[in-house]
Design a protein around this motif. Sequence first.
Motif, PDB file in Angstrom:
ATOM      1  N   SER A 192      76.376 -32.246   3.299  1.00 15.41           N
ATOM      2  CA  SER A 192      77.462 -33.451   4.085  1.00 15.41           C
ATOM      3  C   SER A 192      77.204 -33.199   5.672  1.00 15.41           C
ATOM      4  N   PRO A 193      76.051 -33.369   6.246  1.00 11.90           N
ATOM      5  CA  PRO A 193      75.986 -32.907   7.645  1.00 11.90           C
ATOM      6  C   PRO A 193      76.779 -33.921   8.700  1.00 11.90           C
ATOM      7  N   TYR A 194      77.061 -33.322   9.832  1.00 12.59           N
ATOM      8  CA  TYR A 194      77.892 -34.096  10.789  1.00 12.59           C
ATOM      9  C   TYR A 194      77.116 -33.812  12.097  1.00 12.59           C
ATOM     10  N   ILE A 195      76.366 -34.740  12.608  1.00 13.63           N
ATOM     11  CA  ILE A 195      75.639 -34.816  13.870  1.00 13.63           C
ATOM     12  C   ILE A 195      76.413 -34.816  14.929  1.00 13.63           C
ATOM     13  N   ARG A 196      76.484 -33.807  15.792  1.00  7.04           N
ATOM     14  CA  ARG A 196      77.419 -33.799  16.951  1.00  7.04           C
ATOM     15  C   ARG A 196      76.696 -34.233  18.383  1.00  7.04           C
ATOM     16  N   VAL A 197      75.404 -33.795  18.366  1.00  4.92           N
ATOM     17  CA  VAL A 197      74.627 -34.218  19.509  1.00  4.92           C
ATOM     18  C   VAL A 197      73.257 -34.377  19.044  1.00  4.92           C
ATOM     19  N   PRO A 234      76.593 -50.723  13.914  1.00 12.80           N
ATOM     20  CA  PRO A 234      77.485 -50.413  12.538  1.00 12.80           C
ATOM     21  C   PRO A 234      76.902 -49.586  11.456  1.00 12.80           C
ATOM     22  N   TYR A 235      77.786 -48.536  11.277  1.00 11.71           N
ATOM     23  CA  TYR A 235      77.488 -47.684   9.910  1.00 11.71           C
ATOM     24  C   TYR A 235      76.349 -46.779  10.444  1.00 11.71           C
ATOM     25  N   TYR A 236      76.323 -46.607  11.769  1.00  8.65           N
ATOM     26  CA  TYR A 236      75.203 -45.697  12.017  1.00  8.65           C
ATOM     27  C   TYR A 236      75.390 -44.079  11.639  1.00  8.65           C
ATOM     28  N   GLU A 237      76.892 -43.599  11.509  1.00  9.95           N
ATOM     29  CA  GLU A 237      77.222 -42.282  11.167  1.00  9.95           C
ATOM     30  C   GLU A 237      76.515 -42.181   9.947  1.00  9.95           C
ATOM     31  N   VAL A 263      72.860 -41.809   9.951  1.00 10.92           N
ATOM     32  CA  VAL A 263      72.027 -40.492  10.752  1.00 10.92           C
ATOM     33  C   VAL A 263      72.108 -39.483   9.651  1.00 10.92           C
ATOM     34  N   LYS A 264      73.453 -39.327   8.944  1.00  6.37           N
ATOM     35  CA  LYS A 264      73.378 -38.401   7.638  1.00  6.37           C
ATOM     36  C   LYS A 264      72.264 -38.332   6.835  1.00  6.37           C
ATOM     37  N   GLY A 265      71.980 -39.683   6.381  1.00  3.23           N
ATOM     38  CA  GLY A 265      70.815 -39.890   5.351  1.00  3.23           C
ATOM     39  C   GLY A 265      69.553 -39.309   6.148  1.00  3.23           C
ATOM     40  N   MET A 266      69.170 -39.905   7.233  1.00  4.97           N
ATOM     41  CA  MET A 266      68.038 -39.640   8.088  1.00  4.97           C
ATOM     42  C   MET A 266      68.110 -37.920   8.183  1.00  4.97           C
ATOM     43  N   PHE A 267      68.967 -37.448   8.689  1.00  5.62           N
ATOM     44  CA  PHE A 267      69.132 -35.926   8.793  1.00  5.62           C
ATOM     45  C   PHE A 267      68.616 -35.183   7.593  1.00  5.62           C
ATOM     46  N   ILE A 268      69.522 -35.454   6.426  1.00  3.78           N
ATOM     47  CA  ILE A 268      68.734 -34.826   5.372  1.00  3.78           C
ATOM     48  C   ILE A 268      67.458 -34.808   4.875  1.00  3.78           C
ATOM     49  N   GLN A 269      66.602 -36.157   5.089  1.00  2.81           N
ATOM     50  CA  GLN A 269      65.197 -36.208   4.925  1.00  2.81           C
ATOM     51  C   GLN A 269      64.591 -35.156   6.023  1.00  2.81           C
ATOM     52  N   LEU A 270      64.991 -35.038   7.178  1.00  6.81           N
ATOM     53  CA  LEU A 270      64.339 -34.213   8.052  1.00  6.81           C
ATOM     54  C   LEU A 270      64.614 -32.850   7.631  1.00  6.81           C
ATOM     55  N   PHE A 271      65.715 -32.450   7.258  1.00  5.87           N
ATOM     56  CA  PHE A 271      66.211 -31.133   7.107  1.00  5.87           C
ATOM     57  C   PHE A 271      65.413 -30.388   5.584  1.00  5.87           C
ATOM     58  N   ILE A 272      65.137 -31.386   4.592  1.00  3.50           N
ATOM     59  CA  ILE A 272      64.526 -31.299   3.519  1.00  3.50           C
ATOM     60  C   ILE A 272      62.965 -30.862   3.905  1.00  3.50           C
ATOM     61  N   HIS A 273      62.570 -31.667   4.794  1.00  6.80           N
ATOM     62  CA  HIS A 273      61.055 -31.607   5.259  1.00  6.80           C
ATOM     63  C   HIS A 273      61.043 -30.180   5.908  1.00  6.80           C
ATOM     64  N   LEU A 274      61.893 -29.751   6.671  1.00 10.26           N
ATOM     65  CA  LEU A 274      62.048 -28.605   7.407  1.00 10.26           C
ATOM     66  C   LEU A 274      62.104 -27.484   6.314  1.00 10.26           C
ATOM     67  N   LEU A 275      62.730 -27.407   5.450  1.00 13.25           N
ATOM     68  CA  LEU A 275      62.914 -26.537   4.335  1.00 13.25           C
ATOM     69  C   LEU A 275      61.605 -26.504   3.666  1.00 13.25           C
ATOM     70  N   ARG A 276      60.859 -27.519   3.425  1.00 17.78           N
ATOM     71  CA  ARG A 276      59.455 -27.254   2.751  1.00 17.78           C
ATOM     72  C   ARG A 276      58.363 -26.739   3.619  1.00 17.78           C
TER      73      ARG A 276
END
Length: 289
Positions: free
Chosen positions: A7-12, A153-156, A159-172
């Motif tokens: 459940s990521p929180y993007i701070r910056v 609107p609803y960017y938060e 951004v969470k969904g986009m970050f999860i995709q990025l993070f999974i790609h990073l894990l791979r």
Amino acid sequence: MLFQNLSPYIRVAMDSRVPSQWHLPERVLFDYELLYVKEGRLKVTIENQTYEGEPGDLFLFRPKQPHSIMKIGTGMLRQPHLHFDLIFKEDSPDVKISFKPLEEISEEEMMWFREDVLDSNSLKIASHLRLRNPAIIENMLFEIINEFQMKLPYYETNVKGMFIQLFIHLLRENYWNQNPHLVTNMDELVKIRNYLKHHIDQKVTVDELVHISGISKFYLIHLFKKTFGMSPIQYHQMLRIEKAKEIIQFTTESLTVIAEKFGYSDIQSFSKAFKKIDGVKPSFYRKYK
């Protein structure tokens, strides 16, 4: 850590450009940071280990992990980066970005340190990744930065969904870097996977797959399991049962006919295989028809 509970929180999220000489003295962060080298070169020291970063490299800084950054050369340094929590907490919006060494952190600020949940993961994520295909992560990163800064609107949530995709790609990426033999054999493994997918109506043997791939039996099983999480025969069994379950739920064909359609000699062997994969007998999906 269970990645399905992210459940990521993007701070910056920002694209920083540094035209002149620059040095960030040793500090510790309360949160995580991903730093991507788009242009220029860096010398990064993380817990007494020094790395030289060049375009296409990615750095991961963990909570409470001492690190320093120094620009190399006189050209432009461009370093898009994210600060984030992997697990949202009530105080996530209140946590700041630290530029202090650990000994200067106040007692009140000590409460801001995030738990390094990556430590509970069996796969150690490297602090420095030389990406095999940096364009993919670079594009994802800039999409996150753009969305975060536009604040539509609803960017938060987006951004969470986009970050999860990025993070999974990073894990791979991290996984492939630690298992380069899988990348070398990926074309053959995908060929085998496609063969299994297109032969769900019959039994398949490992000897068939060896003939198709040209890889020795035990090495093939090892490679396939490391890539897809199970042996090729288990994977084939899963595909057959998943397709059979679909037909059971959305047609009125008898279970006997369905069993025959997927290469099972009788309803008993079909039911046994079904329960092993799905946890219930095939008749479970007909109870409410």
